[in-house]
Design an enzyme around this catalytic site. Sequence first.
Site, PDB file in Angstrom:
ATOM      1  N   ASP A 106      -0.138  81.903  33.856  1.00  0.00           N
ATOM      2  CA  ASP A 106      -0.727  82.713  32.790  1.00  0.00           C
ATOM      3  C   ASP A 106      -2.126  83.192  33.183  1.00  0.00           C
ATOM      4  OD1 ASP A 106       1.484  82.209  31.236  1.00  0.00           O
ATOM      5  OD2 ASP A 106       0.549  80.559  30.137  1.00  0.00           O
TER       6      ASP A 106
HETATM    7  N1  URA Z   1       3.264  76.797  31.637  1.00  0.00           N
HETATM    8  C1  URA Z   1       2.385  77.483  30.869  1.00  0.00           C
HETATM    9  O1  URA Z   1       2.386  77.321  29.656  1.00  0.00           O
HETATM   10  N2  URA Z   1       1.553  78.338  31.469  1.00  0.00           N
HETATM   11  C2  URA Z   1       1.483  78.522  32.805  1.00  0.00           C
HETATM   12  O2  URA Z   1       0.663  79.303  33.294  1.00  0.00           O
HETATM   13  C3  URA Z   1       2.387  77.798  33.596  1.00  0.00           C
HETATM   14  C4  URA Z   1       3.273  76.937  32.993  1.00  0.00           C
END
Ligand code: URA
Length: 257
Positions: A106
Site C-alpha cells: 500500500d
Molecule cells: N496488507 C496490507 O494491508 N497492506 C499492505 O501493504 C500489504 C499487506
Amino acid sequence: MSEERLQKILARAGLGSRRKCEELIAEGRVTVNGQLVCEPGVKADPDSDDVRVDGQALASEAPVYFMLNKPAGCLTTAGIDPDARDTVMRYVAHISERVFPVGRLDYDTEGLLLFTNDGAFAQKVIHPSHETVKTYEAVVRGHPSPPAMDMLRRGVILDDGPTHPAAARIIGERTVSAPARRRTGPPVEELVKGAIVELQVHEGRKRMVKRMLRKVGHPVLALRRSAIGRLRIGNLPLGEIRALDEHELSRIFENPD
Ligand code: URA
C-alpha cells in the site's frame, strides 16, 4: 508491456550505446515485424513485436532481481499515477533492465518489495498456490488479547472470504504518530503507543493485514513488510535498492522459522 523507442530496445539487448543503435537503424540493418525501419524515433513493443538486427532476433534480457526497502508515501505501480503521486519506479530509474515490482505494498506501507524482469519468478512469489510466506510487522492501536491473537491464527472472516490460518505473535510495542480520534475540528496527529504484531500470511489479498487486524479490533497505525520467505529486509535503509544474489533468491521460497 508498453512501446519504447527502438534504439532503447536495441541498447538493452546488448547491441551497444543508444547512439550506436541509432546508427544500426540508420544503416538499414533493423526490421520490426519484417518491415525495414530507418528512422530512430520509431517505437516498438519488445514483448510482442519481432525486432531483428541483420535478420537475427534480439537476445532476451538476462533475468535480474532486486530488493527495495520501500518508504511510505509512494505508490506500487509500474505505470504513472493519474494523481501524479510518487511511485516506486523512481527507485529503479537507474536500472537498465525493464524491471517491475513483484506484488504490491500500500501507499503507506514500508518494507521489502522485490523487483524483477522475470515474470515466472514474480508469479511464484505472488500467487497464493505457491504459498510464499510474507511477514508483516504492524503497529496497532491497543494491545491484542490472547483470544484476538487466536482469531488471527485461525483465520478471520473478511468481506471477500475467510483468511487462511496465519502465524501471529506480539513482538513488542512502539509509539507512532497517528490521526487523533476526534469527532469535530480539523484532523490532527497524536502520538499513540501500540503493540507490534508480527503476522505471516501467504495470501496476497488487497489490504489484507490491515483488514484482519481491524476485524479483531486493533486498527493498524503503521505497517512494514519485514520478510518474504526467509529473505529479510535486514538493515537496508529506507529508499535503498540492491541486487539479490543466488542464495538470497533461494531463501524467498523457504519457510520462515
Ligand atoms: N496488507 C496490507 O494491508 N497492506 C499492505 O501493504 C500489504 C499487506
